[in-house]
Design a protein around this motif. Sequence first.
Motif, PDB file in Angstrom:
ATOM      1  N   SER A   1       0.727  -1.167   0.006  1.00 19.99           N
ATOM      2  CA  SER A   1      -0.050  -0.044  -0.019  1.00 19.99           C
ATOM      3  C   SER A   1       0.825   1.305   0.014  1.00 19.99           C
ATOM      4  CB  SER A   1      -1.090   0.097   1.195  1.00 19.99           C
ATOM      5  OG  SER A   1      -1.825  -1.195   1.164  1.00 19.99           O
ATOM      6  N   VAL A   2       1.929   1.205   0.823  1.00 20.11           N
ATOM      7  CA  VAL A   2       3.043   2.381   0.914  1.00 20.11           C
ATOM      8  C   VAL A   2       3.392   2.562  -0.536  1.00 20.11           C
ATOM      9  CG1 VAL A   2       4.981   3.324   1.738  1.00 20.11           C
ATOM     10  CG2 VAL A   2       3.426   2.251   3.127  1.00 20.11           C
ATOM     11  N   ALA A   3       3.906   1.471  -1.076  1.00 17.18           N
ATOM     12  CA  ALA A   3       4.639   1.280  -2.589  1.00 17.18           C
ATOM     13  C   ALA A   3       3.295   2.197  -3.594  1.00 17.18           C
ATOM     14  CB  ALA A   3       4.941   0.157  -3.060  1.00 17.18           C
ATOM     15  N   ARG A   4       2.184   1.594  -3.359  1.00 20.03           N
ATOM     16  CA  ARG A   4       1.168   2.107  -4.349  1.00 20.03           C
ATOM     17  C   ARG A   4       0.654   3.562  -4.110  1.00 20.03           C
ATOM     18  NH1 ARG A   4      -1.022   1.876  -9.004  1.00 20.03           N
ATOM     19  NH2 ARG A   4      -3.024   2.521  -9.151  1.00 20.03           N
ATOM     20  N   PHE A   5       0.930   4.160  -2.967  1.00 22.54           N
ATOM     21  CA  PHE A   5       0.792   5.380  -2.571  1.00 22.54           C
ATOM     22  C   PHE A   5       2.021   6.324  -3.271  1.00 22.54           C
ATOM     23  CE2 PHE A   5       2.564   8.752   0.281  1.00 22.54           C
ATOM     24  CZ  PHE A   5       1.434   9.718   0.156  1.00 22.54           C
ATOM     25  N   GLU A   6       2.986   5.962  -3.123  1.00 27.52           N
ATOM     26  CA  GLU A   6       4.197   6.558  -3.708  1.00 27.52           C
ATOM     27  C   GLU A   6       4.123   6.452  -5.181  1.00 27.52           C
ATOM     28  OE1 GLU A   6       7.418   4.368  -2.170  1.00 27.52           O
ATOM     29  OE2 GLU A   6       7.991   5.339  -0.287  1.00 27.52           O
ATOM     30  N   VAL A   7       3.532   5.495  -6.011  1.00 24.21           N
ATOM     31  CA  VAL A   7       3.400   5.609  -7.219  1.00 24.21           C
ATOM     32  C   VAL A   7       2.517   6.355  -7.724  1.00 24.21           C
ATOM     33  CG1 VAL A   7       2.446   4.285  -9.201  1.00 24.21           C
ATOM     34  CG2 VAL A   7       4.324   3.320  -7.812  1.00 24.21           C
ATOM     35  N   ARG A   8       1.315   6.479  -7.112  1.00 23.51           N
ATOM     36  CA  ARG A   8       0.148   7.448  -7.159  1.00 23.51           C
ATOM     37  C   ARG A   8       0.484   8.938  -7.200  1.00 23.51           C
ATOM     38  NH1 ARG A   8      -5.708   6.036  -5.840  1.00 23.51           N
ATOM     39  NH2 ARG A   8      -5.931   7.814  -7.100  1.00 23.51           N
ATOM     40  N   ARG A   9       1.343   9.179  -5.940  1.00 22.78           N
ATOM     41  CA  ARG A   9       1.824  10.545  -5.792  1.00 22.78           C
ATOM     42  C   ARG A   9       2.833  10.972  -6.804  1.00 22.78           C
ATOM     43  NH1 ARG A   9       4.674  11.824  -0.148  1.00 22.78           N
ATOM     44  NH2 ARG A   9       6.037  10.600  -0.651  1.00 22.78           N
ATOM     45  N   LYS A  10       3.531  10.175  -7.170  1.00 24.84           N
ATOM     46  CA  LYS A  10       4.667  10.374  -8.213  1.00 24.84           C
ATOM     47  C   LYS A  10       3.929  10.671  -9.733  1.00 24.84           C
ATOM     48  CE  LYS A  10       8.494   8.592 -11.197  1.00 24.84           C
ATOM     49  NZ  LYS A  10       9.590   7.493 -11.161  1.00 24.84           N
ATOM     50  N   SER A  11       2.915   9.801  -9.973  1.00 24.66           N
ATOM     51  CA  SER A  11       1.979  10.097 -11.201  1.00 24.66           C
ATOM     52  C   SER A  11       1.151  11.355 -11.131  1.00 24.66           C
ATOM     53  CB  SER A  11       0.933   9.192 -11.298  1.00 24.66           C
ATOM     54  OG  SER A  11       0.104   8.929 -12.342  1.00 24.66           O
ATOM     55  N   GLU A  12       0.661  11.916  -9.875  1.00 24.16           N
ATOM     56  CA  GLU A  12      -0.130  13.075  -9.947  1.00 24.16           C
ATOM     57  C   GLU A  12       0.935  14.363  -9.979  1.00 24.16           C
ATOM     58  OE1 GLU A  12      -1.848  12.891  -6.230  1.00 24.16           O
ATOM     59  OE2 GLU A  12      -3.192  11.456  -6.772  1.00 24.16           O
ATOM     60  N   ARG A  13       2.178  13.980  -9.581  1.00 24.87           N
ATOM     61  CA  ARG A  13       3.016  15.193  -9.653  1.00 24.87           C
ATOM     62  C   ARG A  13       3.492  15.335 -11.248  1.00 24.87           C
ATOM     63  NH1 ARG A  13       5.928  13.355  -4.795  1.00 24.87           N
ATOM     64  NH2 ARG A  13       7.294  12.055  -6.175  1.00 24.87           N
ATOM     65  N   GLN A  14       3.717  14.255 -11.827  1.00 29.94           N
ATOM     66  CA  GLN A  14       4.021  14.035 -13.258  1.00 29.94           C
ATOM     67  C   GLN A  14       2.929  14.667 -14.191  1.00 29.94           C
ATOM     68  OE1 GLN A  14       7.064  13.027 -14.322  1.00 29.94           O
ATOM     69  NE2 GLN A  14       6.429  14.257 -16.184  1.00 29.94           N
ATOM     70  N   VAL A  15       1.533  14.449 -13.809  1.00 32.41           N
ATOM     71  CA  VAL A  15       0.518  14.964 -14.507  1.00 32.41           C
ATOM     72  C   VAL A  15       0.508  16.286 -14.519  1.00 32.41           C
ATOM     73  CG1 VAL A  15      -1.999  14.995 -14.643  1.00 32.41           C
ATOM     74  CG2 VAL A  15      -0.881  12.843 -14.427  1.00 32.41           C
ATOM     75  N   ARG A  16       0.758  16.900 -13.268  1.00 33.64           N
ATOM     76  CA  ARG A  16       0.553  18.558 -13.044  1.00 33.64           C
ATOM     77  C   ARG A  16       1.847  19.178 -13.924  1.00 33.64           C
ATOM     78  NH1 ARG A  16      -0.514  16.884  -7.646  1.00 33.64           N
ATOM     79  NH2 ARG A  16       1.908  17.243  -6.952  1.00 33.64           N
ATOM     80  N   ALA A  17       2.907  18.524 -13.896  1.00 36.09           N
ATOM     81  CA  ALA A  17       4.144  18.915 -14.540  1.00 36.09           C
ATOM     82  C   ALA A  17       3.912  18.826 -16.243  1.00 36.09           C
ATOM     83  CB  ALA A  17       5.439  18.284 -14.130  1.00 36.09           C
ATOM     84  N   ASN A  18       3.434  17.943 -16.481  1.00 38.45           N
ATOM     85  CA  ASN A  18       3.044  17.733 -17.966  1.00 38.45           C
ATOM     86  C   ASN A  18       1.853  18.815 -18.466  1.00 38.45           C
ATOM     87  OD1 ASN A  18       4.874  15.694 -18.473  1.00 38.45           O
ATOM     88  ND2 ASN A  18       3.399  14.093 -18.298  1.00 38.45           N
ATOM     89  N   SER A  19       1.126  18.778 -17.692  1.00 33.56           N
ATOM     90  CA  SER A  19      -0.107  19.997 -17.882  1.00 33.56           C
ATOM     91  C   SER A  19       0.449  21.456 -18.028  1.00 33.56           C
ATOM     92  CB  SER A  19      -1.090  20.134 -16.534  1.00 33.56           C
ATOM     93  OG  SER A  19      -2.291  20.968 -16.957  1.00 33.56           O
ATOM     94  N   HIS A  20       1.380  21.783 -17.296  1.00 32.33           N
ATOM     95  CA  HIS A  20       2.138  22.945 -17.539  1.00 32.33           C
ATOM     96  C   HIS A  20       2.960  23.177 -18.407  1.00 32.33           C
ATOM     97  CE1 HIS A  20       0.648  24.587 -13.728  1.00 32.33           C
ATOM     98  NE2 HIS A  20       1.387  23.615 -12.790  1.00 32.33           N
ATOM     99  N   ARG A  21       3.487  22.115 -19.085  1.00 31.76           N
ATOM    100  CA  ARG A  21       4.561  22.140 -20.040  1.00 31.76           C
ATOM    101  C   ARG A  21       3.360  22.368 -21.412  1.00 31.76           C
ATOM    102  NH1 ARG A  21       9.509  20.789 -20.628  1.00 31.76           N
ATOM    103  NH2 ARG A  21       9.221  19.511 -22.467  1.00 31.76           N
ATOM    104  N   ALA A  22       2.232  21.416 -21.249  1.00 29.12           N
ATOM    105  CA  ALA A  22       1.628  21.466 -22.608  1.00 29.12           C
ATOM    106  C   ALA A  22       1.044  22.898 -22.851  1.00 29.12           C
ATOM    107  CB  ALA A  22       0.533  20.356 -22.461  1.00 29.12           C
ATOM    108  N   ALA A  23       0.316  23.422 -21.674  1.00 29.28           N
ATOM    109  CA  ALA A  23      -0.031  24.689 -21.669  1.00 29.28           C
ATOM    110  C   ALA A  23       0.872  25.862 -22.261  1.00 29.28           C
ATOM    111  CB  ALA A  23      -0.592  25.230 -20.131  1.00 29.28           C
ATOM    112  N   ALA A  24       2.323  25.666 -21.831  1.00 27.72           N
ATOM    113  CA  ALA A  24       3.173  26.583 -22.391  1.00 27.72           C
ATOM    114  C   ALA A  24       3.619  26.146 -23.908  1.00 27.72           C
ATOM    115  CB  ALA A  24       4.465  26.282 -21.509  1.00 27.72           C
TER     116      ALA A  24
END
Length: 461
Positions: free
Chosen positions: A119-142
């Motif tokens: 469960s901890v590993a899954r949490f880390e994966v999802r948190r990393k994924s959410e950060r990546q989505v936010r970063a990609n969203s900012h890059r795409a908007a630019a």
Amino acid sequence: MTKRAALYLRQSKADDEGIDRQEERTRSLAAARGWTVAATFTDNDISASKPRGAATAWGRMLAMADRLDVVVAVDLDRIARSTRDLNTLIDHGLALVTVDGEIDLASADGELRASVLASVARFEVRRKSERQVRANSHRAAAGHWVGGRRPFGFEADGVTVRPAEADAVRQGFRDILTGIPLAAVARSWNEQGFVTGQQRQARSGHAGEPSPWTAQSVRLVLTNPRYVGLVRYRGEIMSTPAKWPAIVDDATYQGVQAILSDPSRRKPGRRPQALLTGLAVCGVAGCEATVHGGANTAQRLRTYRCRGSLGHISRKADPIDEFVEAVIVARLARPDARQLLAAPSTVDTTALHIEAVAIRERLAALAADFADGLLSRAQMLAGTERANARLAELDVALADAGKVDKLGELIAADDVREVWDGYSTDRRREIIRELARVVVHPVGRGTRTFRPESVVIDWLS
């Protein structure tokens, strides 16, 4: 009885611990426990956080679970990133041991500890994924590329144009505007040696080889706004222009979108092989059926026959094709050939595009103002409705501009016959469809010479 162990090795990134090092450590642990290594399973470039099917090493390991007792991995992250994976091992009756600490799935305490760690590993994966989505969203908007498979027509950086492929993309857009089907574009790209960036699957018998182009993969290219210099991220087109150059202009892109979105294109049936199949019509009085291609196997001759009745016409195809092509080429070579085309476009596509960009920016501003509480929901909806209505009008205008002058390249040629001979059958068919109605009449029995008057060409304009 000596336990039968399976070594499970996985590497998803270049900076992960290497497969050789993982095998060395897991094999040493198995030897220290006195277990027999029954099999080794390696998943390379496979993420444990994504589904692993029957074709992966994970799937093959589960398939032979009845011949195994325990699975050995370097650590829990290598084999499981979710409680679902742990439950899968439990359901298959397999124990799990890791080099960095034993986990006994046969006991309640061991199962609880493994579940917490997963469960901890899954949490880390999802948190990393959410950060990546936010970063990609900012890059795409630019206006930046957010990565992925190398886009056709561009280098691996997604920005630098690859000239030969870009030329193929431009020709693909032009082909669709002139009525060429997607399958014909795919054949052309395959014949030129181009391949998609996707690898073929094992069931094809050519696992790992680049996939050839198909009508569907060509459609994905020609409907991608990246080729007109726009960024699409998670289904949304960004208002900021892309950092890479456009390969086609707006009018061409919108024209192709209008054609490919036409429901009438999605008709079942085989693609015609002969020049006049489905185009020419039977000349017998009262019959409006089209002709279809056939063959006289005894004499090895291509023929045209009426679809409506076997007794109407059955004629040699080659002389008819040669006559029709000669008449079409002669007509297109005349000085007044441009009268056959649609009226030249007077639309200022640059101005339309600038207005479309401004409207997309306005839509983004409306959304931001609503989120900041500067607009009410009613104001935001009203503004969005007006903007979208105008954007739809602009798309239609750009699409119409892209359809004008379909035969311009052919008519402008110094040698029309040379250009015509370089066209595929599909493209010749579409030009004939655009220009004329061909009627094939029957000839009397015993007629051995071609009679031009038996094939009537009615010009459509």
